[in-house]
Design a protein around this motif. Sequence first.
Motif, PDB file in Angstrom:
ATOM      1  N   GLU A   1       1.762  15.890 -12.336  1.00  0.00           N
ATOM      2  CA  GLU A   1       0.631  16.640 -12.891  1.00  0.00           C
ATOM      3  C   GLU A   1       0.615  18.065 -12.344  1.00  0.00           C
ATOM      4  O   GLU A   1       0.393  19.021 -13.095  1.00  0.00           O
TER       5      GLU A   1
ATOM      6  N   LYS B   1       2.311   1.688  -3.490  1.00  0.00           N
ATOM      7  CA  LYS B   1       1.238   2.137  -4.372  1.00  0.00           C
ATOM      8  C   LYS B   1       0.926   3.614  -4.128  1.00  0.00           C
ATOM      9  O   LYS B   1       0.794   4.403  -5.067  1.00  0.00           O
ATOM     10  N   ARG B   2       0.816   4.002  -2.858  1.00  0.00           N
ATOM     11  CA  ARG B   2       0.520   5.396  -2.508  1.00  0.00           C
ATOM     12  C   ARG B   2       1.648   6.328  -2.954  1.00  0.00           C
ATOM     13  O   ARG B   2       1.395   7.417  -3.465  1.00  0.00           O
ATOM     14  N   TYR B   3       2.872   5.871  -2.779  1.00  0.00           N
ATOM     15  CA  TYR B   3       4.025   6.663  -3.209  1.00  0.00           C
ATOM     16  C   TYR B   3       3.942   6.913  -4.707  1.00  0.00           C
ATOM     17  O   TYR B   3       4.131   8.044  -5.178  1.00  0.00           O
ATOM     18  N   TYR B   4       3.663   5.874  -5.470  1.00  0.00           N
ATOM     19  CA  TYR B   4       3.543   5.996  -6.918  1.00  0.00           C
ATOM     20  C   TYR B   4       2.430   6.978  -7.284  1.00  0.00           C
ATOM     21  O   TYR B   4       2.616   7.847  -8.145  1.00  0.00           O
ATOM     22  N   GLN B   5       1.293   6.863  -6.621  1.00  0.00           N
ATOM     23  CA  GLN B   5       0.165   7.750  -6.896  1.00  0.00           C
ATOM     24  C   GLN B   5       0.538   9.213  -6.623  1.00  0.00           C
ATOM     25  O   GLN B   5       0.220  10.103  -7.405  1.00  0.00           O
ATOM     26  N   LEU B   6       1.207   9.429  -5.499  1.00  0.00           N
ATOM     27  CA  LEU B   6       1.611  10.786  -5.147  1.00  0.00           C
ATOM     28  C   LEU B   6       2.626  11.353  -6.133  1.00  0.00           C
ATOM     29  O   LEU B   6       2.582  12.539  -6.479  1.00  0.00           O
ATOM     30  N   LYS B   7       3.556  10.519  -6.592  1.00  0.00           N
ATOM     31  CA  LYS B   7       4.545  10.958  -7.584  1.00  0.00           C
ATOM     32  C   LYS B   7       3.842  11.355  -8.886  1.00  0.00           C
ATOM     33  O   LYS B   7       4.210  12.347  -9.515  1.00  0.00           O
ATOM     34  N   GLN B   8       2.832  10.590  -9.287  1.00  0.00           N
ATOM     35  CA  GLN B   8       2.075  10.917 -10.493  1.00  0.00           C
ATOM     36  C   GLN B   8       1.344  12.247 -10.307  1.00  0.00           C
ATOM     37  O   GLN B   8       1.359  13.098 -11.188  1.00  0.00           O
ATOM     38  N   LYS B   9       0.730  12.427  -9.154  1.00  0.00           N
ATOM     39  CA  LYS B   9       0.021  13.673  -8.855  1.00  0.00           C
ATOM     40  C   LYS B   9       1.005  14.840  -8.831  1.00  0.00           C
ATOM     41  O   LYS B   9       0.708  15.922  -9.332  1.00  0.00           O
TER      42      LYS B   9
ATOM     43  N   LYS C   1       0.832  -1.206   0.000  1.00  0.00           N
ATOM     44  CA  LYS C   1       0.000   0.000   0.000  1.00  0.00           C
ATOM     45  C   LYS C   1       0.865   1.254   0.000  1.00  0.00           C
ATOM     46  O   LYS C   1       0.535   2.248  -0.655  1.00  0.00           O
TER      47      LYS C   1
END
Length: 115
Positions: A17, A6-14, A3
């Motif tokens: 952006e 996954k959260r780290y990846y999501q934050l990096k994508q955000k 988790k």
Amino acid sequence: MDKKVKRYYQLKQKHKEIEQELAVLRSEIMNHCAEQDVSDLEFGSYKVKIVRQERKEYDDKKLFESLPDPEVWRMLSKPDSSKIASLIKLNVISEDRIKDTFSVKNIILLQVDKK
């Protein structure tokens, strides 16, 4: 741990952006200021300020060749404007001696503050 990754990846994508959107907004604000030929503007409760700076970018080879002693190079390890300025201030090296070792880069910063 899955988790967190996954959260780290999501934050990096955000983050990517947000950085892209900031770059577009910065460009639009800078262009607006340039069109108006102003460096300070107010929009509602926000204050915009354009700040121009000069930064020296040193050429490693030229700087090394201009230094009086290889020990001074070790003190620098790599060109660092604040370290070089300190060495000049302390009279370890002279500004005249390194005058051909850098180029000046103009930087434009955008500051947006809330009033």
